[in-house]
Design an enzyme around this catalytic site. Structure first.
Site, PDB file in Angstrom:
ATOM      1  N   GLN A 198       0.841  -1.187   0.000  1.00  0.00           N
ATOM      2  CA  GLN A 198       0.000   0.000   0.000  1.00  0.00           C
ATOM      3  C   GLN A 198       0.881   1.244   0.000  1.00  0.00           C
ATOM      4  O   GLN A 198       1.296   1.732   1.048  1.00  0.00           O
ATOM      5  CB  GLN A 198      -0.937   0.006   1.218  1.00  0.00           C
ATOM      6  CG  GLN A 198      -1.920   1.145   1.158  1.00  0.00           C
ATOM      7  CD  GLN A 198      -2.911   1.113   2.302  1.00  0.00           C
ATOM      8  OE1 GLN A 198      -3.076   0.121   2.997  1.00  0.00           O
ATOM      9  NE2 GLN A 198      -3.571   2.226   2.501  1.00  0.00           N
ATOM     10  N   PHE A 199       1.155   1.782  -1.184  1.00  0.00           N
ATOM     11  CA  PHE A 199       2.061   2.917  -1.308  1.00  0.00           C
ATOM     12  C   PHE A 199       1.531   4.162  -0.608  1.00  0.00           C
ATOM     13  O   PHE A 199       2.297   5.038  -0.225  1.00  0.00           O
ATOM     14  CB  PHE A 199       2.398   3.206  -2.777  1.00  0.00           C
ATOM     15  CG  PHE A 199       1.401   4.080  -3.480  1.00  0.00           C
ATOM     16  CD1 PHE A 199       1.648   5.434  -3.624  1.00  0.00           C
ATOM     17  CD2 PHE A 199       0.227   3.568  -4.001  1.00  0.00           C
ATOM     18  CE1 PHE A 199       0.735   6.253  -4.272  1.00  0.00           C
ATOM     19  CE2 PHE A 199      -0.677   4.367  -4.645  1.00  0.00           C
ATOM     20  CZ  PHE A 199      -0.431   5.725  -4.785  1.00  0.00           C
ATOM     21  N   THR A 200       0.225   4.253  -0.399  1.00  0.00           N
ATOM     22  CA  THR A 200      -0.323   5.451   0.238  1.00  0.00           C
ATOM     23  C   THR A 200       0.148   5.609   1.682  1.00  0.00           C
ATOM     24  O   THR A 200       0.057   6.704   2.240  1.00  0.00           O
ATOM     25  CB  THR A 200      -1.863   5.474   0.192  1.00  0.00           C
ATOM     26  OG1 THR A 200      -2.374   4.330   0.870  1.00  0.00           O
ATOM     27  CG2 THR A 200      -2.359   5.505  -1.248  1.00  0.00           C
TER      28      THR A 200
END
Length: 148
Positions: A78-80
């Protein structure tokens, strides 16, 4: 590297109406890789998850690990998690590791977990995913290991 770790009764990841990863009881781990992260962060994070004692013993204390309860891991990139909302009204992702670098790092992280004897399911890297879970407790922890 950042992780959001949730103790779950069950969890699954769906992509385009197809379940791509599913676990029973264990840990749902959202993983955010940042620029500068490398093998040391991956190794520390995998060790931490493999030895984390967040499951209740007979006295109701968090004193048991995944191996003791037969728990599984659902790891979702999850890059966020590397995003910042400190300025403006939209998140900035300057610190997020680019996908072409993050995918092999995430794959290595999963392999380290499996090498530690854990059963690991995964989401689909880079896809728009729907993550469904039943949080147990709720127990939610955050791990941060800054890039060196």
């Amino acid at each position: 590297m950042k992780m959001v770790i949730q103790r779950v009764l069950r969890a699954e990841v769906t992509v385009e109406d197809e379940v791509v990863g599913r676990i029973g009881g264990g840990l749902l781990v959202l993983v955010g890789l940042e620029r500068g992260d490398g093998p040391p962060q991956l190794a520390r994070a995998a060790r931490r998850l493999a030895t984390l004692r967040v499951f209740s013993d007979a006295d109701g204390r968090m004193n048991r690990g995944l191996d003791e309860v037969g728990g599984e891991v659902l790891a979702v990139s999850q890059f966020t998690l590397a995003g910042s909302i400190s300025k403006g009204r939209r998140p900035a992702f300057d610190r997020a590791m680019p996908g072409d670098e993050a995918q092999p790092m995430f794959d290595t992280f999963v392999e380290l977990l499996r090498a530690a004897g854990l059963t690991v399911a995964i989401g689909k890297f880079g896809a728009l995913m729907q993550v469904e879970l039943v949080n147990d407790g709720p127990v939610t922890l955050i791990w941060e290991d800054a890039p060196q």
